[in-house]
Design an enzyme around this catalytic site. Structure first.
Site, mmCIF file in Angstrom:
data_model
loop_
_atom_site.group_PDB
_atom_site.id
_atom_site.type_symbol
_atom_site.label_atom_id
_atom_site.label_comp_id
_atom_site.label_asym_id
_atom_site.label_seq_id
_atom_site.Cartn_x
_atom_site.Cartn_y
_atom_site.Cartn_z
ATOM 1 N N HIS A 263 -2.662 7.225 7.110
ATOM 2 C CA HIS A 263 -1.772 8.194 6.453
ATOM 3 C C HIS A 263 -2.541 9.439 6.008
ATOM 4 C CE1 HIS A 263 2.108 6.264 6.347
ATOM 5 N NE2 HIS A 263 1.598 5.150 5.851
ATOM 6 N N GLN B 102 2.708 9.919 1.482
ATOM 7 C CA GLN B 102 4.007 9.247 1.501
ATOM 8 C C GLN B 102 4.885 9.638 0.323
ATOM 9 O OE1 GLN B 102 2.160 5.180 2.348
ATOM 10 N NE2 GLN B 102 4.164 5.087 3.364
ATOM 11 N N GLY C 238 0.838 -1.187 0.000
ATOM 12 C CA GLY C 238 0.000 0.000 0.000
ATOM 13 C C GLY C 238 0.873 1.235 0.000
ATOM 14 N N CYS D 140 6.154 -0.023 7.486
ATOM 15 C CA CYS D 140 5.713 1.169 6.758
ATOM 16 C C CYS D 140 6.870 1.698 5.925
ATOM 17 C CB CYS D 140 5.246 2.239 7.749
ATOM 18 S SG CYS D 140 4.649 3.749 6.944
ATOM 19 N N LEU D 141 6.584 2.045 4.690
ATOM 20 C CA LEU D 141 7.616 2.584 3.809
ATOM 21 C C LEU D 141 8.128 3.934 4.289
ATOM 22 C CD1 LEU D 141 6.027 1.591 0.381
ATOM 23 C CD2 LEU D 141 7.813 0.387 1.666
ATOM 24 N N HIS E 103 -4.178 0.972 7.692
ATOM 25 C CA HIS E 103 -2.842 1.571 7.682
ATOM 26 C C HIS E 103 -2.786 2.745 6.704
ATOM 27 C CE1 HIS E 103 1.675 1.174 7.950
ATOM 28 N NE2 HIS E 103 1.538 1.880 6.841
ATOM 29 N N GLU E 104 -3.260 2.524 5.491
ATOM 30 C CA GLU E 104 -3.202 3.580 4.473
ATOM 31 C C GLU E 104 -4.153 4.722 4.810
ATOM 32 O OE1 GLU E 104 -0.702 3.530 2.540
ATOM 33 O OE2 GLU E 104 -0.246 1.460 3.067
#
Length: 188
Positions: free
Chosen positions: A145, A51, A46, A99-100, A141-142
């Site tokens: 953000h 991000q 994702g 997480c990226l 999670h997304e």
């Protein structure tokens, strides 16, 4: 194919609520395509607009479940409905997330087991996805953000302290840091 730099914890765009997408046009389609490329290069399951430095309410996802069913899409201006998260501590084996934007780390986090995602696709068409398990976790999670939250912001007790130590050790937590999938080694 365009791979975009991924912002690291501390960049203001990651810590502020994103604004609604207002134009469903060629620019949005190109951004979504670039986000898919970036997510694949990272690799991730994702990726949200903030991000990649875009403070808009959108995310992409691409995950194949244990039954080899691929779940892939772009969620524009989403709404997310979740079941109540279970009580108790998160299981480090089955509930660990990464997480990226906090690269190279994984911490357990309790999430709701099911979710309903309502959003628009890149053409402005509404859709709904009912998700269970890991897909529901990806959506939560997304979606976080888009509200200016990283999963490490939700950690409790020792995991929160460990994440804070990693952030300090890596020199994260300040504006302007990013990494480029396929080029950089984001762990520092």
């Amino acid at each position: 194919m365009a791979v975009l730099p991924i912002r690291i914890c501390g960049d203001p765009v990651l810590h502020s609520p994103a604004s609604e997408v207002t134009g469903f046009d060629a620019d949005l389609a190109e951004l979504v395509s670039d986000m898919y490329d970036t997510m694949a290069a990272a690799p991730g399951v994702g990726l949200a607009g903030p991000q990649v430095g875009v403070a808009k309410r959108l995310f992409v996802y691409d995950w194949t479940d244990d039954s080899d069913i691929r779940h892939r899409g772009a969620a524009i201006n989403p709404t997310l409905w979740i079941s109540p998260p279970p009580a108790g501590d998160a299981d480090p084996e089955t509930e660990a997330e990464g997480c990226l934007s906090f690269p190279g780390e994984r911490f357990p986090l309790r999430r709701a087991a099911s979710a309903v995602l309502q959003a628009f696709d890149v053409d402005g068409e509404p859709f709904e996805v009912r998700a269970e398990g890991w897909l529901a976790r990806i959506f939560q999670h997304e979606y976080d953000h888009l509200d200016g939250l990283l999963y490490v912001d939700r950690l409790t007790d020792g995991y929160a302290r460990t994440a804070a130590k990693v952030e300090r050790k890596q020199g994260w937590g300040v504006p302007g840091q990013s990494w480029l999938p396929g080029v950089d080694h984001p762990e520092g």
